[in-house]
Scaffold this active site. Structure first.
Site, PDB file in Angstrom:
ATOM      1  N   ASP A 103       0.825  -1.203   0.000  1.00 54.17           N
ATOM      2  CA  ASP A 103       0.000   0.000   0.000  1.00 54.17           C
ATOM      3  C   ASP A 103       0.865   1.261   0.000  1.00 54.17           C
ATOM      4  OD1 ASP A 103      -2.292  -1.501   0.066  1.00 54.17           O
ATOM      5  OD2 ASP A 103      -2.390  -1.524   2.263  1.00 54.17           O
TER       6      ASP A 103
HETATM    7  N1  URA Z   1      -1.336  -6.058   3.643  1.00 53.58           N
HETATM    8  C1  URA Z   1      -1.834  -4.812   3.657  1.00 53.58           C
HETATM    9  O1  URA Z   1      -2.898  -4.567   4.198  1.00 53.58           O
HETATM   10  N2  URA Z   1      -1.137  -3.835   3.071  1.00 53.58           N
HETATM   11  C2  URA Z   1       0.073  -4.011   2.490  1.00 53.58           C
HETATM   12  O2  URA Z   1       0.679  -3.087   1.998  1.00 53.58           O
HETATM   13  C3  URA Z   1       0.591  -5.349   2.484  1.00 53.58           C
HETATM   14  C4  URA Z   1      -0.134  -6.332   3.060  1.00 53.58           C
END
Ligand code: URA
Length: 235
Positions: A103
């Site tokens: 993310d």
């Molecule tokens: N899980 C998430 O919620 N976000 C990420 O960036 C990676 C795994």
């Protein structure tokens, strides 16, 4: 090792696999000076001479980077909102892509490569490649919820679970491991139980760790790291 001609051509950056098939059918590709007329031909990238419109093609050398991703960067290669992408952080002429997604606000281990097979190996759910995350939560995790996360809960219509959940010295910080690669998986798992993820950092992917790589910095994966991935996950 022999690979299919269309795979070879697409790895040389000529075009997508489907498009290169058109080029073959148009008689524009030759193998050792003979025009290729069939699609199912296999080639040896090390010893065969393959030409497109008479020009010799060379496969890009495979590159493998480990980036300590900072927050504020997307892992898609072009963003509709024009935000900075992780590719802005790596200086290379080779066309690389991130292995999976993190993310915008997630930090830590991100592998980037131009090797599609290596990427598939890490991403394929059957290979059960572990990811370890340090998760800062909006409140301490209760024992009952820890058990639920380990046993499995439904997130986005599918059962998901963590392999391990370890406490740290801080009550609202846990280290978890999972073999799931769904988008937002870690956040969704905690959200389902009423916790917000305040910070998320990937500490390791398939055993590859940041060690002392500073945030925003990158390095090449070592031969040992690449081999260890093949050894552990290629069947
Ligand atoms: N899980 C998430 O919620 N976000 C990420 O960036 C990676 C795994």
């Amino acid at each position: 090792m022999q690979i299919r001609l269309n795979k070879y051509l697409s790895e040389c950056g000529v075009a997508s696999r489907r498009k290169v098939e058109e080029l073959i059918l148009q008689g524009r590709v030759s193998l050792n000076d003979e025009i290729v007329s069939q699609l199912a031909v296999k080639v040896d990238p090390l010893s065969d001479i393959i030409r497109l419109d008479g020009e010799i093609l060379r496969q890009d050398e495979k590159v493998y980077y480990l980036l300590n991703k900072p927050r504020g960067f997307v892992t898609t290669t072009n963003d509709e909102k024009n935000r900075k992408t992780v590719l802005d952080l790596i200086r290379t002429k080779v066309k690389i892509f991130p292995v999976g997604r993190l993310d915008y606000d997630t930090t830590g281990v991100l592998i980037l490569t131009n090797d599609g097979d290596f990427s598939n190996l890490l991403l394929h759910p059957d290979n059960k490649v572990p990811r370890i995350y340090k998760v800062t939560l909006s409140k301490p995790l209760s024992l009952k919820d820890k058990e639920r996360l380990l046993k499995g809960i439904i997130v986005e219509d599918k059962k998901g679970r963590f392999e391990t959940v370890y406490p740290t010295k801080r009550a609202n910080v846990v280290n978890i491991s999972t073999v799931e690669g769904r988008n937002h998986f870690v956040k969704n798992m905690f959200k389902a139980l009423g916790y917000n993820v305040m910070e998320l950092m990937r500490m390791s992917y398939g055993g590859i760790k940041l060690e002392d790589l500073p945030i925003g910095a990158y390095r090449h994966l070592t031969k040992e790291e690449i081999n260890s991935i093949y050894k552990k996950y290629a069947h």
